[in-house]
Design a protein around this motif. Structure first.
Motif, short mmCIF file in Angstrom:
data_model
loop_
_atom_site.label_atom_id
_atom_site.label_comp_id
_atom_site.label_asym_id
_atom_site.label_seq_id
_atom_site.Cartn_x
_atom_site.Cartn_y
_atom_site.Cartn_z
N GLY A 7 -10.13 -0.14 -3.84
CA GLY A 7 -9.13 0.47 -2.99
C GLY A 7 -8.89 1.88 -3.48
O GLY A 7 -9.83 2.64 -3.71
N THR A 8 -7.63 2.25 -3.66
CA THR A 8 -7.28 3.58 -4.14
C THR A 8 -7.60 3.71 -5.63
O THR A 8 -7.29 2.82 -6.41
CB THR A 8 -5.78 3.84 -3.92
N LYS A 53 0.84 -1.21 0.00
CA LYS A 53 0.00 0.00 0.00
C LYS A 53 0.86 1.25 0.00
O LYS A 53 0.59 2.21 -0.75
CB LYS A 53 -0.94 0.02 1.19
N THR A 86 -14.76 -5.44 2.98
CA THR A 86 -13.57 -5.75 2.18
C THR A 86 -12.65 -6.73 2.90
O THR A 86 -11.46 -6.81 2.62
CB THR A 86 -12.79 -4.47 1.83
#
Length: 460
Positions: free
Chosen positions: A107-108, A78, A205
């Motif tokens: 996610g991002t 990450k 998640t």
């Protein structure tokens, strides 16, 4: 001093190019153009498959392209991804699923692309000694040793023992969109074990919905100690952290990813789409350097691997004992202590067009994201193909390969035939469950699995 050297080198290169132009033979380097950005910082995680970066640096391939690179180990995947997105890193050694997940917003959210695939294979699944002692009771023998590949059917019997005792069975993987997560899930499901679902549309998640085996994230270097502490009972990770368990006497690798899916794509080199657009010459040049490094790693039947092992063992790269790295990097793999077997393709960096970013490789990862719920809703086949083409960039790869071919540093026969290459591998059937993957038919592939989401199913 470094600045003086760079200016000298640039002057020499310019004079040489000018001289060649006078005689009507421009170099491929001049055709590519000078790098728009020379000083670069690339991130990596301490795994042996970061080798192309280390070799491109140590052998001067980056400098040959006028690139002055700093390589920096990152704490976890990450942090690495965030560093590329916010510009602290210009690019990085990435999990194959990371550019895809970021681009689709799991996610991002950010458009990350890959012009270069870093390797094939290189992972394994390890279990603790106590789990192996129970598994081994059921594994057939061949010539006195366990017969491979070892299927998860034998782990299923152990998991059932834990369930009967009211004890959850826990295993580790390195990141939710890692190859390791999907390979571990694939192996477990092929043996009739449910590895759990994600439900991002419902805010879950964890990936543990309806799971027989609970999977959680552990950074690669921490895998052996986490298992030794009893927090997890096994894991899927890249080298040298499976062999580390063997050397420490705390666990047994039961299967390699080569046996789960022969010659599976593993890591990629990731950059932002905006970086490639802003610095096209720099992008071509860095890919050139990485291609040369990958070729060096595999050439002459892996003759350079021991030198690579010594380089990777340095603290600023992988930092593990050279003997541990060599146990898998030099064409062998040790399962139980003393049970060392020849697996010449355990690490592949250039053979079999390993560096080419195939669309079908991207689509396989996307099918697994859908299978386990990370892609929460049904998508048509065209969606998978469009995302693959947005993220995996063989067009950028071709620019670098063509330049190297023109310079005589590589042969055209070492690459796909670009004029006819579609970006899709032929259907692949060498999986542990014998299910064939055809990248042009993603939904048919998803629907073929006994365990996993199908069609328009969602996680309930």
């Amino acid at each position: 001093m470094q600045t003086i050297y760079r200016n000298w080198k640039k002057t020499v290169t310019s004079l040489a190019t000018a001289g060649l132009l006078i005689f009507g033979a421009a170099t491929s380097a001049s055709a590519v153009g000078e790098p728009e950005k020379e000083d670069l910082k690339f991130g990596f995680i301490k795994l042996t498959d970061m080798a192309p970066l280390a070799i491109a640096y140590e052998k001067g391939y980056f400098e040959d392209e006028g690139l002055y690179v700093t390589l920096e180990a990152q704490a976890n995947w990450k942090v690495l991804l965030d560093g590329v997105i916010d510009g602290q890193l210009d690019g990085a050694h990435m999990l194959a699923g990371q550019p895809l997940a970021a681009t689709i917003g799991f996610g991002t959210k950010h458009t990350i692309i890959t012009p270069f695939s870093m390797d094939l294979n290189g992972n394994a699944i390890t279990v603790s000694n106590s789990v192996w002692d129970e598994m081994k009771k059921h594994v057939p023998l061949k010539n006195g040793n366990p017969a491979h590949p070892i299927k998860a059917d034998y782990l299923k019997l152990v998991v059932q023992q834990y369930q009967n005792a009211g004890k959850p069975f826990k295993m580790g993987m390195v990141f939710p969109v890692s190859t390791h997560n999907y390979e571990l899930r694939y192996w477990l499901a092929a043996g009739g074990l449910k590895p759990g679902y994600y439900a991002p549309l419902k805010g879950d998640t964890s990936g543990t919905i309806d799971a027989d085996v609970l999977l959680s994230v552990t950074p690669p270097p921490q895998m052996p100690s986490t298992m030794e502490a009893g927090t997890i009972y096994g894991y899927c990770v890249g080298e040298p952290w499976n062999q580390q368990a063997v050397f420490k006497g705390i666990g047994v690798p039961v299967i390699t990813d080569y046996e789960v899916w022969k010659n599976n794509p593993e890591k990629v080199f990731g950059i932002t789409e905006s970086f490639a657009k802003k610095y096209p010459n720099t992008t071509t040049r860095l890919v050139k350097a990485l291609i040369r490094a990958a070729k060096w790693l595999d050439e002459n039947n892996n003759a350079n691997r021991m030198e690579a092992v010594k380089i990777l063992s340095k603290p600023n790269y992988v930092g593990a004992d050279a003997k541990v790295i060599a146990n898998s990097m030099t064409g062998t793999f040790e399962y139980e202590k003393g049970d060392k077997r020849a697996i010449p393709d355990f690490n592949v960096f250039f053979r079999y067009f390993a560096t080419y970013p195939y669309y079908s490789d991207a689509i396989w990862y996307l099918t697994q994201m859908r299978r386990w719920g990370q892609i929460g809703e049904y998508k048509p086949d065209s969606w998978y193909i469009d995302i693959a083409k947005k993220v995996y960039r063989p067009d950028l790869y071709k620019l670098a390969a063509d330049a190297l071919i023109a310079e005589g540093k590589v042969s055209a026969t070492e690459f796909p035939v670009f004029a006819t290459e579609t970006g899709f591998r032929a259907p692949q059937s060498e999986f542990i469950d014998n299910i064939t993957f055809d990248g042009t038919k993603p939904n048919a592939y998803i629907d073929s699995f006994p365990i996993g989401l199908k069609g328009k199913e969602t996680v309930k």
